[in-house]
Write a protein that holds these residues in place. Structure first.
Motif, PDB file in Angstrom:
ATOM      1  N   SER A 208     -28.625  -1.812  56.698  1.00 37.23           N
ATOM      2  CA  SER A 208     -28.378  -3.111  56.494  1.00 37.23           C
ATOM      3  C   SER A 208     -26.797  -3.294  56.436  1.00 37.23           C
ATOM      4  O   SER A 208     -25.894  -2.245  55.808  1.00 37.23           O
ATOM      5  N   LEU A 209     -26.171  -4.208  56.777  1.00 38.70           N
ATOM      6  CA  LEU A 209     -24.663  -4.501  56.657  1.00 38.70           C
ATOM      7  C   LEU A 209     -24.130  -4.423  55.461  1.00 38.70           C
ATOM      8  O   LEU A 209     -25.064  -5.126  54.541  1.00 38.70           O
ATOM      9  N   ARG A 210     -23.404  -3.732  54.909  1.00 41.44           N
ATOM     10  CA  ARG A 210     -23.005  -3.787  53.670  1.00 41.44           C
ATOM     11  C   ARG A 210     -22.252  -5.181  53.162  1.00 41.44           C
ATOM     12  O   ARG A 210     -21.460  -5.496  54.209  1.00 41.44           O
ATOM     13  N   PRO A 211     -22.781  -5.682  52.161  1.00 41.73           N
ATOM     14  CA  PRO A 211     -22.000  -7.355  52.082  1.00 41.73           C
ATOM     15  C   PRO A 211     -20.315  -7.073  51.817  1.00 41.73           C
ATOM     16  O   PRO A 211     -20.075  -6.139  51.238  1.00 41.73           O
ATOM     17  N   GLN A 212     -19.621  -8.145  52.506  1.00 40.19           N
ATOM     18  CA  GLN A 212     -18.174  -8.118  52.617  1.00 40.19           C
ATOM     19  C   GLN A 212     -17.766  -8.884  51.337  1.00 40.19           C
ATOM     20  O   GLN A 212     -18.391 -10.091  50.863  1.00 40.19           O
ATOM     21  N   GLN A 213     -17.090  -8.221  50.270  1.00 37.50           N
ATOM     22  CA  GLN A 213     -16.489  -8.749  49.017  1.00 37.50           C
ATOM     23  C   GLN A 213     -14.989  -8.804  49.275  1.00 37.50           C
ATOM     24  O   GLN A 213     -14.402  -8.306  49.948  1.00 37.50           O
ATOM     25  N   LYS A 214     -14.614  -9.898  48.459  1.00 38.95           N
ATOM     26  CA  LYS A 214     -13.153 -10.199  48.385  1.00 38.95           C
ATOM     27  C   LYS A 214     -12.852 -10.533  46.864  1.00 38.95           C
ATOM     28  O   LYS A 214     -13.576 -11.301  46.361  1.00 38.95           O
ATOM     29  N   PRO A 215     -11.992  -9.940  46.244  1.00 41.68           N
ATOM     30  CA  PRO A 215     -11.282  -8.849  46.804  1.00 41.68           C
ATOM     31  C   PRO A 215     -12.104  -7.422  46.904  1.00 41.68           C
ATOM     32  O   PRO A 215     -13.115  -7.367  46.397  1.00 41.68           O
ATOM     33  N   VAL A 216     -11.927  -6.534  47.772  1.00 34.33           N
ATOM     34  CA  VAL A 216     -12.554  -5.293  48.159  1.00 34.33           C
ATOM     35  C   VAL A 216     -12.203  -4.536  46.858  1.00 34.33           C
ATOM     36  O   VAL A 216     -10.920  -4.254  46.412  1.00 34.33           O
ATOM     37  N   LEU A 217     -13.197  -3.939  46.176  1.00 36.00           N
ATOM     38  CA  LEU A 217     -13.080  -3.023  44.974  1.00 36.00           C
ATOM     39  C   LEU A 217     -13.929  -1.939  44.876  1.00 36.00           C
ATOM     40  O   LEU A 217     -14.874  -1.793  45.886  1.00 36.00           O
ATOM     41  N   PRO A 218     -13.409  -0.813  44.347  1.00 35.49           N
ATOM     42  CA  PRO A 218     -14.334   0.348  44.605  1.00 35.49           C
ATOM     43  C   PRO A 218     -15.761   0.225  43.751  1.00 35.49           C
ATOM     44  O   PRO A 218     -15.896  -0.587  43.189  1.00 35.49           O
ATOM     45  N   VAL A 219     -16.854   0.906  44.639  1.00 39.30           N
ATOM     46  CA  VAL A 219     -18.085   0.861  43.976  1.00 39.30           C
ATOM     47  C   VAL A 219     -18.613   2.011  43.822  1.00 39.30           C
ATOM     48  O   VAL A 219     -18.267   2.961  44.364  1.00 39.30           O
ATOM     49  N   ALA A 220     -19.162   2.236  42.484  1.00 32.15           N
ATOM     50  CA  ALA A 220     -19.641   3.394  42.084  1.00 32.15           C
ATOM     51  C   ALA A 220     -20.665   3.904  43.143  1.00 32.15           C
ATOM     52  O   ALA A 220     -21.470   3.032  43.573  1.00 32.15           O
ATOM     53  N   GLY A 221     -20.736   5.200  43.321  1.00 30.49           N
ATOM     54  CA  GLY A 221     -21.777   5.731  44.221  1.00 30.49           C
ATOM     55  C   GLY A 221     -21.510   5.535  45.556  1.00 30.49           C
ATOM     56  O   GLY A 221     -22.157   6.298  46.497  1.00 30.49           O
ATOM     57  N   GLU A 222     -20.574   4.938  46.270  1.00 29.28           N
ATOM     58  CA  GLU A 222     -20.091   4.839  47.426  1.00 29.28           C
ATOM     59  C   GLU A 222     -19.054   5.693  47.728  1.00 29.28           C
ATOM     60  O   GLU A 222     -18.226   6.066  46.864  1.00 29.28           O
ATOM     61  N   ARG A 223     -18.828   5.372  49.155  1.00 28.08           N
ATOM     62  CA  ARG A 223     -17.216   6.275  49.481  1.00 28.08           C
ATOM     63  C   ARG A 223     -16.229   5.269  49.487  1.00 28.08           C
ATOM     64  O   ARG A 223     -16.357   4.286  50.317  1.00 28.08           O
ATOM     65  N   ASN A 224     -15.396   5.279  48.719  1.00 28.46           N
ATOM     66  CA  ASN A 224     -14.303   4.376  48.661  1.00 28.46           C
ATOM     67  C   ASN A 224     -13.051   4.992  49.066  1.00 28.46           C
ATOM     68  O   ASN A 224     -12.581   5.861  48.766  1.00 28.46           O
ATOM     69  N   VAL A 225     -12.322   4.329  50.141  1.00 27.61           N
ATOM     70  CA  VAL A 225     -11.376   4.609  50.997  1.00 27.61           C
ATOM     71  C   VAL A 225     -10.269   3.885  50.985  1.00 27.61           C
ATOM     72  O   VAL A 225     -10.399   2.663  51.138  1.00 27.61           O
ATOM     73  N   LEU A 226      -9.193   4.496  50.353  1.00 25.68           N
ATOM     74  CA  LEU A 226      -7.899   3.574  50.248  1.00 25.68           C
ATOM     75  C   LEU A 226      -6.951   4.154  51.238  1.00 25.68           C
ATOM     76  O   LEU A 226      -6.691   5.210  51.193  1.00 25.68           O
ATOM     77  N   ILE A 227      -6.506   3.042  52.017  1.00 24.03           N
ATOM     78  CA  ILE A 227      -5.652   3.389  53.260  1.00 24.03           C
ATOM     79  C   ILE A 227      -3.975   2.759  53.081  1.00 24.03           C
ATOM     80  O   ILE A 227      -4.302   1.691  53.091  1.00 24.03           O
ATOM     81  N   THR A 228      -3.177   3.478  53.065  1.00 24.61           N
ATOM     82  CA  THR A 228      -1.937   2.941  53.000  1.00 24.61           C
ATOM     83  C   THR A 228      -0.991   3.418  54.316  1.00 24.61           C
ATOM     84  O   THR A 228      -1.115   4.351  54.840  1.00 24.61           O
ATOM     85  N   SER A 229      -0.140   2.465  54.797  1.00 24.04           N
ATOM     86  CA  SER A 229       0.661   2.616  55.926  1.00 24.04           C
ATOM     87  C   SER A 229       2.271   2.754  55.302  1.00 24.04           C
ATOM     88  O   SER A 229       2.470   1.806  54.601  1.00 24.04           O
ATOM     89  N   ALA A 230       2.779   3.472  55.723  1.00 21.26           N
ATOM     90  CA  ALA A 230       4.249   3.528  55.197  1.00 21.26           C
ATOM     91  C   ALA A 230       5.093   2.270  55.146  1.00 21.26           C
ATOM     92  O   ALA A 230       4.956   1.600  56.309  1.00 21.26           O
ATOM     93  N   LEU A 231       5.689   1.845  54.198  1.00 19.88           N
ATOM     94  CA  LEU A 231       6.051   0.464  54.168  1.00 19.88           C
ATOM     95  C   LEU A 231       7.372   0.477  55.041  1.00 19.88           C
ATOM     96  O   LEU A 231       8.289   0.974  54.772  1.00 19.88           O
ATOM     97  N   PRO A 232       7.222  -0.529  55.943  1.00 17.90           N
ATOM     98  CA  PRO A 232       8.135  -0.506  56.887  1.00 17.90           C
ATOM     99  C   PRO A 232       9.554  -1.255  56.294  1.00 17.90           C
ATOM    100  O   PRO A 232       9.509  -1.936  55.736  1.00 17.90           O
ATOM    101  N   TYR A 233      10.896  -0.568  56.587  1.00 15.43           N
ATOM    102  CA  TYR A 233      11.950  -1.355  56.044  1.00 15.43           C
ATOM    103  C   TYR A 233      12.183  -2.765  56.394  1.00 15.43           C
ATOM    104  O   TYR A 233      12.008  -3.049  57.588  1.00 15.43           O
ATOM    105  N   VAL A 234      12.524  -3.631  55.759  1.00 10.31           N
ATOM    106  CA  VAL A 234      12.471  -5.023  55.993  1.00 10.31           C
ATOM    107  C   VAL A 234      13.901  -5.434  56.954  1.00 10.31           C
ATOM    108  O   VAL A 234      14.058  -6.395  57.152  1.00 10.31           O
ATOM    109  N   ASN A 235      14.509  -4.357  56.962  1.00 13.28           N
ATOM    110  CA  ASN A 235      15.927  -4.693  57.327  1.00 13.28           C
ATOM    111  C   ASN A 235      16.050  -4.882  59.029  1.00 13.28           C
ATOM    112  O   ASN A 235      17.037  -4.957  59.773  1.00 13.28           O
ATOM    113  N   ASN A 236      14.948  -4.493  59.695  1.00 17.22           N
ATOM    114  CA  ASN A 236      14.903  -4.277  61.228  1.00 17.22           C
ATOM    115  C   ASN A 236      13.484  -4.673  61.674  1.00 17.22           C
ATOM    116  O   ASN A 236      12.550  -4.878  61.248  1.00 17.22           O
ATOM    117  N   VAL A 237      13.807  -4.737  63.249  1.00 16.27           N
ATOM    118  CA  VAL A 237      12.147  -4.885  63.968  1.00 16.27           C
ATOM    119  C   VAL A 237      11.949  -3.706  64.147  1.00 16.27           C
ATOM    120  O   VAL A 237      12.854  -2.807  64.740  1.00 16.27           O
TER     121      VAL A 237
END
Length: 867
Positions: A208-237
């Motif tokens: 079954s599709l896992r229910p989509q929650q907002k905000p996304v929060l960790p769930v005990a017993g599941e694999r909780n994956v937190l992904i970050t991308s390096a914060l780009p400098y705001v001073n350029n394109v």
């Protein structure tokens, strides 16, 4: 336990030396056997050394046996163990490691004779002799060599099979770096049967599709994956290298995580504090906040166009950033991890202020690069203190600054070094840190950590909450990584469930290699010192650099494709995604090439992937009225199912290890299998034959369109728009679109009606690509100069080009810098608009004079485009 060795067998040397380390820890019988004796019952040829365990199992890898003995001796695994094949693990240590013992044994036949060691390899000689005089190594050599030296090895080695040289490529075959098409693997009957069983279960296998929650929060017993991308400098394109190095790579993994039904949160945002922002604000005559607002929107629009699936795209100029940063600082201060010291800094007397790192440029003291910044050299990657720069210059006025003193705060990294090493020792084994990230962190630790300044003499930043430092802010490399926490806190007030929950959260962080020290060392030290149970990076994924054609991206010189320009090329975002991921700089720097982009689009996408998916769908529409036909699988079809299942599982293995580029190639491999399957079976001919032939055409078509459905899901992390288009054309059921299992399922059963099929890709033409190559090879700069001339209040005229002498050019450059300062000061003082406009007009006129003096003609005729 029983250890089998043989006189003259080189592999016996390290295992006997390692066994000496474990003496007294377990009962060990050492048996010397002949070189032709087969002691492992399931081996058909002799293998020495071998360790028979009490359980009856056998270890027959030299390094595995050595590892086992080292563990018995009480030695704890560390990252060095798991990375010993990397050359950096062989650097001299004060005490021998597992890597030393294994390499000593492998090199003994060569190095035991000093004549083989030239004098310039003195360090290697010293290392080898240090190990050779130790008792376990001496006893091992005596057992194996029997005082006959290297000659004792000859009889054993002569009985071993000759190594097979790599065959030369056939005459006329081009040698390239492209991956060769692998031959189909040999399959067992069990593998084929399992693949058929999984196929037949079809859609009912999907959970079954896992229910989509907002905000996304960790769930005990599941694999909780937190992904970050390096914060780009705001001073350029951001340019293409920034996009592939951080946000696009992380987006692929985030989309893949969601297909695996892992509970996933993907976040990013603009890094808005610091000297880079102040510098850009001065250049554009805006306030720092105005610059942040402007470029945050530009970044968000670019990533939206590239279809980056952030759950949050925030920014660091928020009250939450101040609150969390100051809390971590106060905890570090209270625990004695913050030092005060007087720092010599560069001060520009002309601008009447201390110069923060990015306001200074000069010659790198390490590699000699002439445009090194005051905090880091872009060429060699080393961190720099601004006063170390040779020939420093103020970036604002180009005058030479002087050295003066200022009091600052330091993070006491030496005091935190032991905690960091303990954490790394637990984290790195079994993790997916990229080799370059491991190497960079090891290099820092090998050199010894030093206190690092965490404050700066700036106004634009997070305030320092300490008496006597009210006029300073935190250095951006201290608080920028804390931006991940504050961005999450602005997303949900339950942010601590992600960031103070290391037991339940797997943190993946994506970046280019120059960001590794801040994510793999500075922030972990800060978090460990704060002692507040912070979630730390488990898998640090760092790319190398992406270059542009034969050089580097340069906005000022108009070289390269930047994010806001890609959408104006007429090439869809998914094509950009595909090519950037295809050349992702995973193990070494790579380069964007227009010619290669054309080739990959036309060969891999148009002729391979697009051709197969379009043909599979068109056969269903043309021959079977748009309904998937009955499928009666032959043994050959069943073998194809098993081959595709194996490639699908390989795809999963690669993405679980974040080997994104190779996973993309798995998709193309399956597509090639599909094309070959269609070509061999020729359903367009069989449909005109007998009933059996028509049935065969139906089976081939049904299996092919199911392969196309599988490819649509595998493509989703890489090319989400193309994926959705395929799924819409095939009317793929929703659960099959959102879940990707490790087995190939029949998701389009007989009788399923598909939609309208149309081509997925367009051919890129040579003249189109050549035009783009010229456009992004420096032409943007002339266009920007032309634009500046157009906004000048003076009448439009065509100037005669005359090149001035160096002295006159220098005078004009000084005048431009001086006038620029006047304009910035007036804007900062919010002076009368008419007064500002008049001074801006003077500045534009001076810039125009300078361009003409340098031999750059300015033409302002409307519609005229310079070549």
């Amino acid at each position: 336990m029983r250890l089998f060795v043989s006189e003259g067998a080189p592999g016996s040397l390290p295992v006997l030396a390692a066994a000496g380390r474990a003496r007294g820890r377990a009962e060990l019988l050492i048996s010397t056997v002949g070189p032709e004796e087969c002691v492992v019952p399931f081996f058909t040829r002799p293998k020495i050394p071998v360790l028979q365990l009490d359980s009856g199992n056998y270890l027959f890898s030299t390094s595995a046996i050595c590892r086992y003995f080292f563990l018995l001796s009480g030695w704890e695994q560390d990252d060095l163990t798991n990375q010993w094949l990397e050359w950096e693990a062989t650097e001299l240590q004060e005490t021998e490691s597992l890597a030393d013992i294994v390499l000593w044994g492998a090199l003994y036949p060569l190095l035991q004779d000093p004549a083989y060691l030239p004098e310039e390899l003195g360090a290697l000689r010293s290392w080898f002799q240090t190990l050779s005089i130790q008792e376990p190594c001496q006893q091992a050599a005596e057992t194996v060599l029997k005082q006959r030296g290297v000659l004792a090895l000859r009889p054993y080695l002569q009985k071993q099979p000759q190594p097979q040289p790599q065959p030369n490529p056939p005459e006329g075959r081009v040698v390239s770096n492209e991956p060769e098409e692998e031959e189909l693997a040999t399959l067992s009957e069990e593998e084929i049967a399992m693949a058929v069983t999984a196929w037949e279960k079809g859609l009912e296998s999907l959970p079954s599709l896992r229910p989509q929650q907002k905000p996304v929060l960790p769930v005990a017993g599941e694999r909780n994956v937190l992904i970050t991308s390096a914060l780009p400098y705001v001073n350029n394109v951001p340019h293409l290298g920034n996009i592939i190095g951080c946000v696009l790579s992380a987006d692929v993994f985030a989309r893949y995580s969601r297909l695996r039904q892992w509970n996933t949160l993907y976040l990013c945002g603009t890094d808005e504090y610091g000297t880079a922002t102040e510098t850009k604000a001065m250049e554009e005559g805006l306030t720092p906040q105005e610059i942040c607002d402007k470029y945050h929107t530009i970044h968000a629009d670019i990533y939206r166009w590239f279809n980056i699936s952030f759950d949050i795209f925030g920014r660091t100029t928020t009250p939450q950033q101040t609150k969390i940063t100051q809390d971590i600082f106060q905890r570090l201060l209270a625990r004695g991890f913050v030092l005060k010291d007087t720092v010599e800094q560069l001060r520009c007397e002309h601008c009447a202020r201390f110069l923060a790192d990015r306001f200074v440029e000069g010659v790198c003291p390490f590699c000699g690069y002439e445009e090194a910044r005051g905090d880091q050299c872009d060429k060699c990657g080393k961190l720099i203190n601004a006063i170390e720069l040779k020939k420093p210059q103020c970036k604002v006025c180009r005058s030479s600054p002087v050295v003066k003193s200022s009091q600052h705060l330091f993070l006491d990294l030496p005091k935190l070094e032991k905690r960091l090493e303990e954490w790394l020792g637990k984290t790195l084994p079994g993790s997916d840190w990229t080799p370059n990230a491991r190497f960079i962190i090891r290099s820092w630790l090998r050199d010894g950590l030093k206190p690092r300044c965490i404050t700066r003499d700036l106004k634009w930043g997070t305030p320092v909450p300490l008496e006597g430092f009210e006029d300073k802010v935190f250095y951006v490399w201290f608080d920028a990584t804390i931006g991940y926490l504050s961005i999450t806190a602005n997303y949900t007030d339950q942010w601590e469930r992600w960031w103070k929950n290391p037991e339940q959260v797997d943190l993946y962080q994506f970046m280019a290699k120059d960001n590794v020290p801040f994510h793999g060392l500075v922030f972990p030290c800060s978090a460990l010192g704060a002692e507040d149970n912070y979630t730390l990076v488990k898998n640090l994924i760092a790319t190398e650099y992406l270059n542009y054609e034969d050089g580097k991206f340069s906005k000022s010189r108009g070289v390269g494709v930047f994010g806001d320009m890609a959408q104006d090329t007429g090439i869809p975002a998914d094509i950009w995604r595909f090519y950037l991921l295809y050349i992702r700089p995973e193990g070494q720097d790579s380069a964007f090439s227009w010619t290669d982009m054309l080739l990959k689009n036309n060969s891999e996408l148009l002729n391979n992937l697009g051709n197969f998916i379009n043909r599979a769908g068109m056969f269903v529409s043309k021959f079977f009225g748009g309904y998937v036909p009955e499928m009666v699988l032959t043994p050959d079809d069943q073998r194809l199912l098993a081959h595709i299942t194996l490639e699908l599982q390989h795809y999963h293995q690669l993405l679980e290890k974040v080997r994104i580029r190779d996973a993309l190639r798995s998709i193309l491999t399956i597509s090639r299998h599909g094309n070959q399957y269609i070509q061999v079976n020729e359903p367009w001919k069989r449909i005109k034959g007998s009933e059996a032939e028509r049935q065969r055409a139906g089976t081939v078509t049904g299996l092919a369109v199911n392969i196309a459905a599988l490819l649509s899901v595998m493509l989703q992390p890489f090319m989400p728009t193309v994926s959705a288009t395929i799924q819409a054309q095939l009317q793929l059921p929703l659960p099959a679109c959102r879940i990707l299992l490790t087995n190939f399922l029949c998701t389009l059963p007989a009788g399923h009606q598909i939609g309208t099929v149309s081509p997925l890709f367009q051919k890129l033409e040579n003249d189109q690509i050549e035009s783009l190559r010229q456009q992004f090879g420096g032409g943007q700069l002339e266009e920007s100069l032309e634009l500046k001339a157009k906004v000048s209040p003076k009448p439009a005229v065509v100037e005669t080009v005359t090149t001035a002498g160096p002295q006159q050019i220098q005078i004009l450059m000084d005048e431009v810098a001086k006038q620029g300062n006047i304009v910035r000061e007036l804007k900062a003082q919010k002076a009368d608009k008419n007064q500002v406009a008049a001074e801006v007009a003077k500045l534009l006129d001076l810039k125009k004079q300078l361009a003409l003096a340098e031999g750059k003609p300015l033409e302002t005729s409307k519609g005229k485009k310079k070549k």
